[in-house]
Scaffold this motif. Structure first.
Motif, PDB file in Angstrom:
ATOM      1  N   ALA A 391       0.828  -1.204   0.000  1.00 21.00           N
ATOM      2  CA  ALA A 391       0.000   0.000   0.000  1.00 21.00           C
ATOM      3  C   ALA A 391       0.861   1.253   0.000  1.00 21.00           C
ATOM      4  O   ALA A 391       0.584   2.225  -0.720  1.00 21.00           O
ATOM      5  N   ARG A 392       1.924   1.242   0.784  1.00 20.45           N
ATOM      6  CA  ARG A 392       2.821   2.393   0.815  1.00 20.45           C
ATOM      7  C   ARG A 392       3.527   2.554  -0.532  1.00 20.45           C
ATOM      8  O   ARG A 392       3.708   3.679  -1.033  1.00 20.45           O
ATOM      9  N   GLY A 393       3.912   1.448  -1.145  1.00 25.28           N
ATOM     10  CA  GLY A 393       4.571   1.513  -2.445  1.00 25.28           C
ATOM     11  C   GLY A 393       3.682   2.109  -3.525  1.00 25.28           C
ATOM     12  O   GLY A 393       4.117   2.954  -4.321  1.00 25.28           O
ATOM     13  N   TRP A 394       2.422   1.684  -3.552  1.00 26.06           N
ATOM     14  CA  TRP A 394       1.498   2.246  -4.534  1.00 26.06           C
ATOM     15  C   TRP A 394       1.251   3.728  -4.267  1.00 26.06           C
ATOM     16  O   TRP A 394       1.161   4.538  -5.203  1.00 26.06           O
ATOM     17  N   SER A 395       1.149   4.113  -3.005  1.00 28.22           N
ATOM     18  CA  SER A 395       0.936   5.515  -2.664  1.00 28.22           C
ATOM     19  C   SER A 395       2.113   6.371  -3.112  1.00 28.22           C
ATOM     20  O   SER A 395       1.937   7.464  -3.677  1.00 28.22           O
ATOM     21  N   GLN A 396       3.319   5.894  -2.880  1.00 24.05           N
ATOM     22  CA  GLN A 396       4.503   6.642  -3.310  1.00 24.05           C
ATOM     23  C   GLN A 396       4.564   6.765  -4.827  1.00 24.05           C
ATOM     24  O   GLN A 396       4.891   7.824  -5.375  1.00 24.05           O
ATOM     25  N   CYS A 397       4.243   5.684  -5.509  1.00 23.63           N
ATOM     26  CA  CYS A 397       4.235   5.692  -6.965  1.00 23.63           C
ATOM     27  C   CYS A 397       3.276   6.757  -7.488  1.00 23.63           C
ATOM     28  O   CYS A 397       3.604   7.520  -8.403  1.00 23.63           O
ATOM     29  N   VAL A 398       2.088   6.821  -6.904  1.00 26.42           N
ATOM     30  CA  VAL A 398       1.080   7.792  -7.329  1.00 26.42           C
ATOM     31  C   VAL A 398       1.520   9.211  -6.978  1.00 26.42           C
ATOM     32  O   VAL A 398       1.372  10.144  -7.782  1.00 26.42           O
ATOM     33  N   SER A 399       2.069   9.405  -5.786  1.00 30.03           N
ATOM     34  CA  SER A 399       2.459  10.745  -5.359  1.00 30.03           C
ATOM     35  C   SER A 399       3.581  11.311  -6.225  1.00 30.03           C
ATOM     36  O   SER A 399       3.653  12.519  -6.457  1.00 30.03           O
ATOM     37  N   TYR A 400       4.446  10.446  -6.740  1.00 31.16           N
ATOM     38  CA  TYR A 400       5.527  10.893  -7.628  1.00 31.16           C
ATOM     39  C   TYR A 400       5.038  11.127  -9.056  1.00 31.16           C
ATOM     40  O   TYR A 400       5.762  11.673  -9.879  1.00 31.16           O
ATOM     41  N   GLY A 401       3.814  10.687  -9.359  1.00 30.03           N
ATOM     42  CA  GLY A 401       3.273  10.866 -10.704  1.00 30.03           C
ATOM     43  C   GLY A 401       4.030  10.082 -11.758  1.00 30.03           C
ATOM     44  O   GLY A 401       4.140  10.514 -12.909  1.00 30.03           O
ATOM     45  N   ASP A 402       4.536   8.903 -11.373  1.00 28.75           N
ATOM     46  CA  ASP A 402       5.427   8.135 -12.246  1.00 28.75           C
ATOM     47  C   ASP A 402       4.650   7.034 -12.979  1.00 28.75           C
ATOM     48  O   ASP A 402       4.395   5.963 -12.433  1.00 28.75           O
ATOM     49  N   PHE A 403       4.276   7.294 -14.233  1.00 32.20           N
ATOM     50  CA  PHE A 403       3.535   6.307 -15.012  1.00 32.20           C
ATOM     51  C   PHE A 403       4.376   5.071 -15.318  1.00 32.20           C
ATOM     52  O   PHE A 403       3.860   3.949 -15.341  1.00 32.20           O
ATOM     53  N   LYS A 404       5.675   5.251 -15.551  1.00 29.78           N
ATOM     54  CA  LYS A 404       6.531   4.095 -15.860  1.00 29.78           C
ATOM     55  C   LYS A 404       6.635   3.162 -14.662  1.00 29.78           C
ATOM     56  O   LYS A 404       6.594   1.934 -14.806  1.00 29.78           O
ATOM     57  N   TRP A 405       6.783   3.734 -13.485  1.00 27.94           N
ATOM     58  CA  TRP A 405       6.873   2.913 -12.275  1.00 27.94           C
ATOM     59  C   TRP A 405       5.542   2.219 -12.027  1.00 27.94           C
ATOM     60  O   TRP A 405       5.493   1.054 -11.643  1.00 27.94           O
ATOM     61  N   TYR A 406       4.456   2.953 -12.252  1.00 22.94           N
ATOM     62  CA  TYR A 406       3.126   2.373 -12.082  1.00 22.94           C
ATOM     63  C   TYR A 406       2.970   1.173 -13.019  1.00 22.94           C
ATOM     64  O   TYR A 406       2.519   0.100 -12.607  1.00 22.94           O
ATOM     65  N   LYS A 407       3.332   1.357 -14.276  1.00 23.57           N
ATOM     66  CA  LYS A 407       3.222   0.270 -15.260  1.00 23.57           C
ATOM     67  C   LYS A 407       4.063  -0.933 -14.842  1.00 23.57           C
ATOM     68  O   LYS A 407       3.618  -2.087 -14.925  1.00 23.57           O
ATOM     69  N   HIS A 408       5.288  -0.678 -14.380  1.00 20.42           N
ATOM     70  CA  HIS A 408       6.176  -1.762 -13.966  1.00 20.42           C
ATOM     71  C   HIS A 408       5.576  -2.546 -12.802  1.00 20.42           C
ATOM     72  O   HIS A 408       5.546  -3.786 -12.830  1.00 20.42           O
ATOM     73  N   ARG A 409       5.097  -1.834 -11.780  1.00 17.95           N
ATOM     74  CA  ARG A 409       4.510  -2.503 -10.607  1.00 17.95           C
ATOM     75  C   ARG A 409       3.290  -3.321 -11.021  1.00 17.95           C
ATOM     76  O   ARG A 409       3.120  -4.464 -10.581  1.00 17.95           O
ATOM     77  N   PHE A 410       2.443  -2.735 -11.850  1.00 16.74           N
ATOM     78  CA  PHE A 410       1.214  -3.397 -12.265  1.00 16.74           C
ATOM     79  C   PHE A 410       1.533  -4.654 -13.085  1.00 16.74           C
ATOM     80  O   PHE A 410       1.009  -5.744 -12.807  1.00 16.74           O
ATOM     81  N   GLU A 411       2.370  -4.512 -14.088  1.00 16.91           N
ATOM     82  CA  GLU A 411       2.623  -5.635 -14.994  1.00 16.91           C
ATOM     83  C   GLU A 411       3.425  -6.749 -14.325  1.00 16.91           C
ATOM     84  O   GLU A 411       3.270  -7.919 -14.674  1.00 16.91           O
ATOM     85  N   GLU A 412       4.256  -6.405 -13.356  1.00 21.40           N
ATOM     86  CA  GLU A 412       4.998  -7.431 -12.619  1.00 21.40           C
ATOM     87  C   GLU A 412       4.034  -8.345 -11.870  1.00 21.40           C
ATOM     88  O   GLU A 412       4.160  -9.579 -11.897  1.00 21.40           O
ATOM     89  N   THR A 413       3.036  -7.756 -11.205  1.00 15.14           N
ATOM     90  CA  THR A 413       2.048  -8.557 -10.493  1.00 15.14           C
ATOM     91  C   THR A 413       1.110  -9.266 -11.470  1.00 15.14           C
ATOM     92  O   THR A 413       0.704 -10.410 -11.235  1.00 15.14           O
ATOM     93  N   ALA A 414       0.769  -8.589 -12.574  1.00 11.74           N
ATOM     94  CA  ALA A 414      -0.106  -9.210 -13.573  1.00 11.74           C
ATOM     95  C   ALA A 414       0.516 -10.493 -14.122  1.00 11.74           C
ATOM     96  O   ALA A 414      -0.181 -11.492 -14.337  1.00 11.74           O
ATOM     97  N   ARG A 415       1.822 -10.473 -14.346  1.00 11.74           N
ATOM     98  CA  ARG A 415       2.500 -11.687 -14.848  1.00 11.74           C
ATOM     99  C   ARG A 415       2.387 -12.836 -13.854  1.00 11.74           C
ATOM    100  O   ARG A 415       2.267 -14.003 -14.230  1.00 11.74           O
ATOM    101  N   PHE A 416       2.416 -12.511 -12.565  1.00 10.49           N
ATOM    102  CA  PHE A 416       2.310 -13.542 -11.531  1.00 10.49           C
ATOM    103  C   PHE A 416       0.945 -14.235 -11.593  1.00 10.49           C
ATOM    104  O   PHE A 416       0.845 -15.463 -11.485  1.00 10.49           O
TER     105      PHE A 416
END
Length: 448
Positions: A391-416
């Motif tokens: 939860a903290r990781g997603w919040s930090q990702c959003v607060s930084y406005g980082d679409f690339k990081w968001y995509k990486h986090r999302f797709e890493e879990t999606a692959r799982f």
């Protein structure tokens, strides 16, 4: 040109654009529907629809010049660039709409790039392309337009059979933040936590019955979608940022109370959150005057991934339900009334999440069991630790406005979770349909 006599243009043929195109064409094959995607997909798109009556054009310039009603069905993070490119080509007198999840960037781009001689009546279907649009909320935003233009849009979109909801740009972004931001953050965090544990939740023996099944199904459904569907709302909507940050802090605060075994403080905080959101036990405030959204454990158990649980299935250990405790705590902290938005423009996922929260918080024994498990039962403690970090990781990702990081986090879990997507999507669709049917019955009963 169809019954309304106007041609429709769709710029963006992703999942949502395709759903709109197929619905509109199926309703009237005489309709002129011009579509395009990114220029490099022109040949493949043309081949795909060569036996269709869709008019596949090369670029958004061609769609804009030749269409009377134009819908930009593109990710919110790209809306400025795309309207800057194609907006000036808009046909004189046309009506323009955006199908973005966050309207502030869309509104700014329309103001900046669209000619003065076009009208703006924007839209947003508050559901994903996997959910049939029938009866679902479809926001209509009258911005730079007359009432007659709104009526034209209503007529064109009638084949979707959606329920029209009329909001301003600003109201839209507030409502979508209130109904989706924390909901998405909770499910994304659950998925990331399970991924980091490197075990499917249904294989641990701890998520096998009742609302645990609802959590798993909706998590799978979210991660089987495209990352940008959730990124735009989270990163570009200022209200969503505030709520996701609050949710992460609530998770952290509650986890600290758990591991410090501060029972009095945890119990008071949860009771205050319950009373603020759902009303005190026995009164008629909050959600107490509503029938609960979710069904019984017996019905929910039918929607499990893999073998459904039965009487011989071992009872899972008590769960702290940290995600649910934090979500209701967040709503209470921000003074959000989820029932208000449920009546206006709730998404199917939001209905499920409120239903899951009701199931826990509107039953004193279940809530007390969750609090007791949070304090004294260690069987879910490692899961809760992973959830807090996620939860903290997603919040930090959003607060930084980082679409690339968001995509990486999302797709890493999606692959799982990918090996179970097909099964999960089918099961989740059935679960959502049951809940939507239940809501229709409730609405019909209220009318009678």
């Amino acid at each position: 040109m169809g019954k309304h006599g106007l041609s429709v243009g769709l710029i963006g043929m992703g999942d949502m654009g395709r759903m709109y195109a197929s619905r509109l064409l199926a309703a009237d094959e005489s309709s002129i529907i011009n579509v395009c995607d990114v220029p490099e997909r022109y040949e493949s798109l043309k081949k795909e629809f060569e036996n269709s009556k869709l008019n596949v054009l090369k670029t958004g310039h061609h769609v804009s010049r030749s269409s009377d009603f134009i819908i930009y069905s593109v990710p919110a993070e790209h809306i400025d660039k795309i309207i800057a490119e194609y907006g000036p080509s808009t046909k004189i007198g046309a009506i323009v709409a955006g199908q973005t999840s966050t309207k502030a960037p869309e509104k700014a781009a329309f103001d900046k790039y669209l000619p003065e001689d076009v009208s703006i009546v924007s839209i947003h279907s508050l559901h994903g392309p996997q959910v049939p649009p029938d009866g679902q909320p479809l926001v209509i935003i009258k911005y730079r337009a007359a009432d007659e233009h709104v009526k034209i849009v209503e007529e064109i979109l009638a084949p979707l059979k959606s329920r029209y909801v009329y909001l301003s740009y600003e109201e839209h972004d507030q409502v979508t933040a209130n109904t989706q931001a924390v909901t998405h953050a909770a499910f994304l965090s659950m998925g990331t936590a399970w991924n980091n544990m490197n075990r499917f939740p249904w294989d641990t023996g701890r998520y096998t019955k009742g609302i645990e099944i609802a959590k798993i199904n909706i998590t799978l459904r979210i991660y089987s979608s495209k990352w940008h569907v959730y990124a735009g709302l989270a990163i570009l909507n200022p209200s969503a940022k505030v709520q996701i940050d609050c949710f992460a802090h609530c998770v952290s605060d509650l986890f600290k109370l758990m591991i410090e075994e501060r029972e009095g403080d945890l119990r008071k905080r949860m009771y205050d959150a319950r009373d603020g959101v759902f009303g005190r036990p026995g009164d008629e405030s909050g959600g107490k005057n509503r029938s609960p959204i979710l069904l019984s454990d017996e019905v929910l158990n039918q929607f499990s991934i893999g073998e459904p649980p039965n009487e011989s299935t071992p009872q899972p250990p008590p769960n702290s339900h940290l995600a649910l405790l934090a979500m209701v705590d967040c709503w209470h902290t921000l003074k959000i009334n989820p029932y208000h938005h449920l009546a206006i423009a709730a998404t199917p996922l939001f209905r499920v999440w409120i239903g899951v929260a009701e199931y826990l918080f509107r039953d004193q024994d279940r809530l007390n069991a969750a609090i007791q498990a949070a304090l004294w039962d260690k069987s879910h403690r490692s899961d809760d630790a992973e959830f807090m970090l996620a939860a903290r990781g997603w919040s930090q990702c959003v607060s930084y406005g980082d679409f690339k990081w968001y995509k990486h986090r999302f797709e890493e879990t999606a692959r799982f979770f990918e090996p179970r997507f097909e099964e999960g999507k089918k099961v989740a669709a059935k679960l959502l349909q049951v809940i939507m049917d239940q809501e229709k019955e409730r609405s019909a009963a209220r009318e009678n």
